[in-house]
Design an enzyme around this catalytic site. Structure first.
Site, PDB file in Angstrom:
ATOM      1  N   GLY A   1       0.814  -1.213   0.000  1.00  0.00           N
ATOM      2  CA  GLY A   1       0.000   0.000   0.000  1.00  0.00           C
ATOM      3  C   GLY A   1       0.847   1.262   0.000  1.00  0.00           C
ATOM      4  O   GLY A   1       2.079   1.211   0.122  1.00  0.00           O
ATOM      5  N   ASP A   2       0.181   2.405  -0.216  1.00  0.00           N
ATOM      6  CA  ASP A   2       0.821   3.719  -0.174  1.00  0.00           C
ATOM      7  C   ASP A   2       1.924   3.886  -1.219  1.00  0.00           C
ATOM      8  O   ASP A   2       2.906   4.598  -0.985  1.00  0.00           O
ATOM      9  CB  ASP A   2       1.374   4.021   1.231  1.00  0.00           C
ATOM     10  N   GLU A   3       1.755   3.252  -2.353  1.00  0.00           N
ATOM     11  CA  GLU A   3       2.777   3.324  -3.406  1.00  0.00           C
ATOM     12  C   GLU A   3       2.656   4.609  -4.210  1.00  0.00           C
ATOM     13  O   GLU A   3       3.558   4.950  -4.990  1.00  0.00           O
ATOM     14  CB  GLU A   3       2.624   2.123  -4.376  1.00  0.00           C
TER      15      GLU A   3
ATOM     16  N   LYS B   1      -0.715   5.359  -5.573  1.00  0.00           N
ATOM     17  CA  LYS B   1      -1.814   5.033  -6.503  1.00  0.00           C
ATOM     18  C   LYS B   1      -2.671   6.263  -6.786  1.00  0.00           C
ATOM     19  O   LYS B   1      -3.064   6.515  -7.920  1.00  0.00           O
ATOM     20  CB  LYS B   1      -2.707   3.914  -5.910  1.00  0.00           C
TER      21      LYS B   1
ATOM     22  N   ALA C   1      -8.114   3.023   3.035  1.00  0.00           N
ATOM     23  CA  ALA C   1      -7.247   3.632   2.037  1.00  0.00           C
ATOM     24  C   ALA C   1      -7.063   5.122   2.321  1.00  0.00           C
ATOM     25  O   ALA C   1      -7.952   5.776   2.856  1.00  0.00           O
ATOM     26  CB  ALA C   1      -7.869   3.457   0.648  1.00  0.00           C
ATOM     27  N   GLY C   2      -5.910   5.626   1.944  1.00  0.00           N
ATOM     28  CA  GLY C   2      -5.660   7.068   1.976  1.00  0.00           C
ATOM     29  C   GLY C   2      -4.893   7.390   0.715  1.00  0.00           C
ATOM     30  O   GLY C   2      -3.736   7.010   0.586  1.00  0.00           O
ATOM     31  N   HIS C   3      -5.558   8.006  -0.247  1.00  0.00           N
ATOM     32  CA  HIS C   3      -4.947   8.289  -1.542  1.00  0.00           C
ATOM     33  C   HIS C   3      -4.725   9.789  -1.677  1.00  0.00           C
ATOM     34  O   HIS C   3      -5.677  10.569  -1.615  1.00  0.00           O
ATOM     35  CB  HIS C   3      -5.827   7.749  -2.677  1.00  0.00           C
TER      36      HIS C   3
ATOM     37  N   THR D   1      -6.284  -0.430  10.481  1.00  0.00           N
ATOM     38  CA  THR D   1      -6.561   1.011  10.513  1.00  0.00           C
ATOM     39  C   THR D   1      -7.699   1.328  11.485  1.00  0.00           C
ATOM     40  O   THR D   1      -8.011   2.493  11.714  1.00  0.00           O
ATOM     41  CB  THR D   1      -6.945   1.522   9.109  1.00  0.00           C
TER      42      THR D   1
ATOM     43  N   ARG E   1     -22.869 -13.664   5.056  1.00  0.00           N
ATOM     44  CA  ARG E   1     -24.214 -13.411   4.514  1.00  0.00           C
ATOM     45  C   ARG E   1     -25.132 -12.720   5.511  1.00  0.00           C
ATOM     46  O   ARG E   1     -26.344 -12.861   5.473  1.00  0.00           O
ATOM     47  CB  ARG E   1     -24.838 -14.708   3.986  1.00  0.00           C
TER      48      ARG E   1
ATOM     49  N   GLN F   1      -4.901  -0.374  -1.264  1.00  0.00           N
ATOM     50  CA  GLN F   1      -3.916  -1.247  -0.623  1.00  0.00           C
ATOM     51  C   GLN F   1      -2.899  -1.760  -1.664  1.00  0.00           C
ATOM     52  O   GLN F   1      -2.638  -1.062  -2.622  1.00  0.00           O
ATOM     53  CB  GLN F   1      -4.594  -2.404   0.138  1.00  0.00           C
TER      54      GLN F   1
ATOM     55  N   THR G   1      -5.121  -7.129   4.511  1.00  0.00           N
ATOM     56  CA  THR G   1      -6.437  -6.527   4.664  1.00  0.00           C
ATOM     57  C   THR G   1      -7.475  -7.603   4.313  1.00  0.00           C
ATOM     58  O   THR G   1      -7.112  -8.741   4.024  1.00  0.00           O
ATOM     59  CB  THR G   1      -6.572  -5.235   3.823  1.00  0.00           C
TER      60      THR G   1
ATOM     61  N   ARG H   1       5.388   5.058   8.684  1.00  0.00           N
ATOM     62  CA  ARG H   1       5.501   3.860   7.853  1.00  0.00           C
ATOM     63  C   ARG H   1       6.907   3.286   8.015  1.00  0.00           C
ATOM     64  O   ARG H   1       7.884   4.038   8.006  1.00  0.00           O
ATOM     65  CB  ARG H   1       5.261   4.213   6.382  1.00  0.00           C
TER      66      ARG H   1
HETATM   67  P1  GDP Z   1      -1.590   5.609  -2.164  1.00  0.00           P
HETATM   68  O1  GDP Z   1      -2.288   5.092  -0.961  1.00  0.00           O
HETATM   69  O2  GDP Z   1      -0.971   4.514  -2.962  1.00  0.00           O
HETATM   70  O3  GDP Z   1      -2.444   6.503  -3.003  1.00  0.00           O
HETATM   71  O4  GDP Z   1      -0.380   6.485  -1.632  1.00  0.00           O
HETATM   72  P2  GDP Z   1      -0.453   7.578  -0.442  1.00  0.00           P
HETATM   73  O5  GDP Z   1      -1.140   8.784  -0.935  1.00  0.00           O
HETATM   74  O6  GDP Z   1      -0.944   6.957   0.808  1.00  0.00           O
HETATM   75  O7  GDP Z   1       1.098   7.816  -0.195  1.00  0.00           O
HETATM   76  C1  GDP Z   1       1.925   8.275  -1.205  1.00  0.00           C
HETATM   77  C2  GDP Z   1       2.557   9.601  -0.736  1.00  0.00           C
HETATM   78  O8  GDP Z   1       3.657   9.914  -1.566  1.00  0.00           O
HETATM   79  C3  GDP Z   1       1.616  10.775  -0.821  1.00  0.00           C
HETATM   80  O9  GDP Z   1       1.929  11.687   0.190  1.00  0.00           O
HETATM   81  C4  GDP Z   1       1.948  11.384  -2.190  1.00  0.00           C
HETATM   82  O10 GDP Z   1       1.657  12.767  -2.279  1.00  0.00           O
HETATM   83  C5  GDP Z   1       3.422  11.151  -2.249  1.00  0.00           C
HETATM   84  N1  GDP Z   1       3.996  10.933  -3.584  1.00  0.00           N
HETATM   85  C6  GDP Z   1       3.472  10.282  -4.662  1.00  0.00           C
HETATM   86  N2  GDP Z   1       4.368  10.225  -5.656  1.00  0.00           N
HETATM   87  C7  GDP Z   1       5.475  10.846  -5.214  1.00  0.00           C
HETATM   88  C8  GDP Z   1       6.771  11.086  -5.773  1.00  0.00           C
HETATM   89  O11 GDP Z   1       7.094  10.694  -6.881  1.00  0.00           O
HETATM   90  N3  GDP Z   1       7.675  11.754  -4.977  1.00  0.00           N
HETATM   91  C9  GDP Z   1       7.367  12.184  -3.730  1.00  0.00           C
HETATM   92  N4  GDP Z   1       8.302  12.817  -3.033  1.00  0.00           N
HETATM   93  N5  GDP Z   1       6.163  11.975  -3.175  1.00  0.00           N
HETATM   94  C10 GDP Z   1       5.245  11.309  -3.903  1.00  0.00           C
HETATM   95  P1  IMO Z   2      -3.828   2.531   0.590  1.00  0.00           P
HETATM   96  O1  IMO Z   2      -4.985   2.318  -0.369  1.00  0.00           O
HETATM   97  C1  IMO Z   2      -1.193   0.921   3.638  1.00  0.00           C
HETATM   98  C2  IMO Z   2      -2.892  -2.115   6.286  1.00  0.00           C
HETATM   99  C3  IMO Z   2      -3.055  -1.742   7.748  1.00  0.00           C
HETATM  100  C4  IMO Z   2      -2.872  -3.104   8.392  1.00  0.00           C
HETATM  101  C5  IMO Z   2      -3.573  -4.039   7.404  1.00  0.00           C
HETATM  102  C6  IMO Z   2      -5.007  -4.384   7.769  1.00  0.00           C
HETATM  103  O2  IMO Z   2      -3.717   3.924   1.076  1.00  0.00           O
HETATM  104  O3  IMO Z   2      -2.568   2.010  -0.022  1.00  0.00           O
HETATM  105  P2  IMO Z   2      -7.298  -3.022   7.686  1.00  0.00           P
HETATM  106  O4  IMO Z   2      -7.703  -1.757   8.365  1.00  0.00           O
HETATM  107  O5  IMO Z   2      -7.361  -2.978   6.198  1.00  0.00           O
HETATM  108  O6  IMO Z   2      -7.982  -4.227   8.244  1.00  0.00           O
HETATM  109  O7  IMO Z   2      -5.738  -3.198   8.078  1.00  0.00           O
HETATM  110  O8  IMO Z   2      -3.550  -3.379   6.155  1.00  0.00           O
HETATM  111  N1  IMO Z   2      -3.545  -1.188   5.339  1.00  0.00           N
HETATM  112  C7  IMO Z   2      -2.866  -0.312   4.584  1.00  0.00           C
HETATM  113  N2  IMO Z   2      -1.555  -0.007   4.549  1.00  0.00           N
HETATM  114  N3  IMO Z   2      -2.057   1.518   2.795  1.00  0.00           N
HETATM  115  C8  IMO Z   2      -3.360   1.201   2.794  1.00  0.00           C
HETATM  116  O9  IMO Z   2      -4.220   1.653   1.870  1.00  0.00           O
HETATM  117  C9  IMO Z   2      -3.834   0.280   3.745  1.00  0.00           C
HETATM  118  N4  IMO Z   2      -5.048  -0.228   4.046  1.00  0.00           N
HETATM  119  C10 IMO Z   2      -4.856  -1.133   5.008  1.00  0.00           C
HETATM  120  O10 IMO Z   2      -2.073  -0.832   8.151  1.00  0.00           O
HETATM  121  O11 IMO Z   2      -1.517  -3.453   8.412  1.00  0.00           O
HETATM  122 MG    MG Z   3      -2.319   5.401   1.109  1.00  0.00          MG
END
Ligand code: GDP
Ligand code: IMO
Ligand code: MG
Length: 432
Positions: free
Chosen positions: A12-14, A16, A39-41, A130, A144, A225, A240, A306
């Protein structure tokens, strides 16, 4: 007309959110298909940051259709709040439509209470969830006994389902976790109020996507995720509660698998993980701290720091296989700037010295494995302004090229900063 799914390849948190926002330019419909507000995008447009938990990351663009599919678990409180915040900030474009599937399961108050109580209990093994009620909501779906969006519009049925659920949930809440019991009437009153607020958005979203496809529109599926948090293919039980792999884009939005033509895997240039679970390339030293600080690696949902480590290509290759990834988008390359040496994990070594290139099903083994690294020279030049691959320093280009070789997937894009424009685009997944 190619349709594209965007999925995470790690934990997650790549990034996306950033890439979905960027790819929305070439799409007509943007659909979330699994997960919930765990999720947190994050999107950064003209320096302004927006964090979305439930609403698709295409929402900032005008003239689009944003969909929360049947595979998503929806907390109506968060859904309503997110709409209000976008509207207040002038960020909900006038001609963009938002729909939520009538089949989506709802996160109920007892799901959130149970999630938090379980994690706090000394008897349960902590997952580090979370705390948003995701696991308990999916449990009810599979058992169900879940309550769906459509149930909100039949008061008798809603009350009946609530009473039945609460018999069991109150037993757990009071007997096992020493919490106060909940009443069906109170929850029904609260949720009937939400029902009215969300009514304009409720629809048969499978039909909307199908009609859009039939009229030649392009669909972008937004995963949440990452591959290694997948309930089947991830580091179970530290996962998850949904399938995060691209196959679920079909199931979770009500279309057939042949409607997905390209799958873009989002791959951070290093690895992070929030919560518990094995992490072979984790760095607990100075370099790990530097990556966390420079990359601002703090959860967009919970604010938790993280865990950071080197890029693990064993994980990425598995993600390529389990999601049918046709291309990768490399994000956060800029965060590695300044490091003398950059390591890439290319395999694991077991206690007995045996080399493996697979993530074991038994994660206790994974905890014992030592990563085998390949080392590449780093670069010192600032890359935030790079917009073409040729703008990158030679060593950064070598890193990208090596990731392409090791993953077996084409690199579509390299992200060099959080902003929409801070991107090097190599291929457009809607065209080729
Ligand atoms: P997601 O859950 O996959 O959408 O990713 P998150 O939003 O949770 O976490 C990615 C973080 O990296 C966010 O704070 C973005 O603003 C930041 N981010 C995304 N791409 C880049 C990048 O190429 N460089 C930097 N420095 N930050 C980035
Ligand atoms: P995005 O979409 C990173 C992790 C939680 C925990 C596990 C299970 O932003 O990439 P849950 O609440 O889903 O039952 O938690 O999954 N987790 C994430 N880690 N990014 C996320 O979403 C996540 N959503 C859940 O930290 O380890
Ligand atoms: Mg995220």
């Amino acid at each position: 007309m190619p349709n594209v799914a965007v999925v995470g390849t790690q934990w997650g948190d790549e990034g996306k959110g950033k890439i979905v926002d960027l790819y929305t330019e070439g799409a007509d419909v943007i659909a979330r298909f699994q997960g919930g507000n765990n999720a947190g995008h994050t999107l950064v447009v003209k320096g302004r940051k927006t964090v979305l938990h439930l609403i698709p990351s295409g929402i900032l663009h005008d003239n689009k259709i944003c969909i929360i599919g049947n595979g998503v678990v929806v907390d109506p409180v968060v859904f309503i709040q997110e709409i209000e915040e976008l509207q207040k900030g002038g960020l909900f474009p006038p001609n963009t439509k938002l729909y939520i599937s009538e089949k989506a399961h709802l996160i109920m108050p007892y799901h959130k209470l149970l999630d938090v109580a379980r994690e706090a209990s000394s008897t349960g093994k902590k997952i580090g969830t979370t705390g948003r009620g995701i696991g308990p909501a999916y449990e009810d779906k599979v058992a169900r006994t879940g309550i769906r969006v459509c149930d909100l519009y039949d008061e008798t049925r809603l009350l009946e389902k609530l009473r039945r659920s609460l018999t069991e949930k109150n037993f757990l809440l009071t007997g096992l976790y020493s919490r106060t019991p909940l009443t069906a009437d109170e929850i029904a009153a609260e949720y009937l109020d939400y029902a009215q607020k969300i009514k304009p958005y409720v629809a048969d979203t499978s039909m909307i996507i199908d009609n859009a496809m039939k009229s030649g529109k392009k669909i972008l599926f937004e995963g949440a995720q990452g591959a290694h948090l997948d309930i089947d293919h991830g580091t179970y039980p530290y996962v998850t509660s949904s399938n995060t792999v691209a196959g679920n884009a079909a199931c979770g939005s009500g279309i057939g698998p042949n409607a997905i033509n390209n799958v873009v895997g989002i791959c951070k240039a290093y690895t992070t993980r929030v919560g518990e679970g094995p992490f072979p390339t984790e760095l607990t030293d100075e370099i790990g701290q530097q990556i966390q600080r420079v990359g601002q690696e703090f959860g967009a949902t919970t604010g938790r720091p993280r865990r950071c480590g080197w890029l693990d290509m064993v994980l990425i290759r598995q993600a390529v296989r389990t999601s049918g990834i046709t291309a990768l988008a490399i994000t956060k390359m800029d965060v590695l700037t300044g490091l003398d040496i950059i390591k890439i994990c290319v395999g694991y070594k077991s206690d007995s010295g045996e080399l493996t290139h697979a993530v074991p099903a038994n994660i206790d083994l994974l905890t014992q494995y030592q990563p085998v690294y390949e080392e590449l020279a780093g670069w010192k030049e600032d890359i935030l302004q790079a917009r073409n691959i040729a703008d990158l320093p030679a060593n950064a280009r070598k890193y990208v090229q090596r990731l392409e070789e090791l993953s077996g997937a084409r690199i579509n894009l390299v992200s060099v900063g959080p902003g929409r424009e801070e991107t090097i685009i190599l291929h457009d997944p809607f065209r080729d």
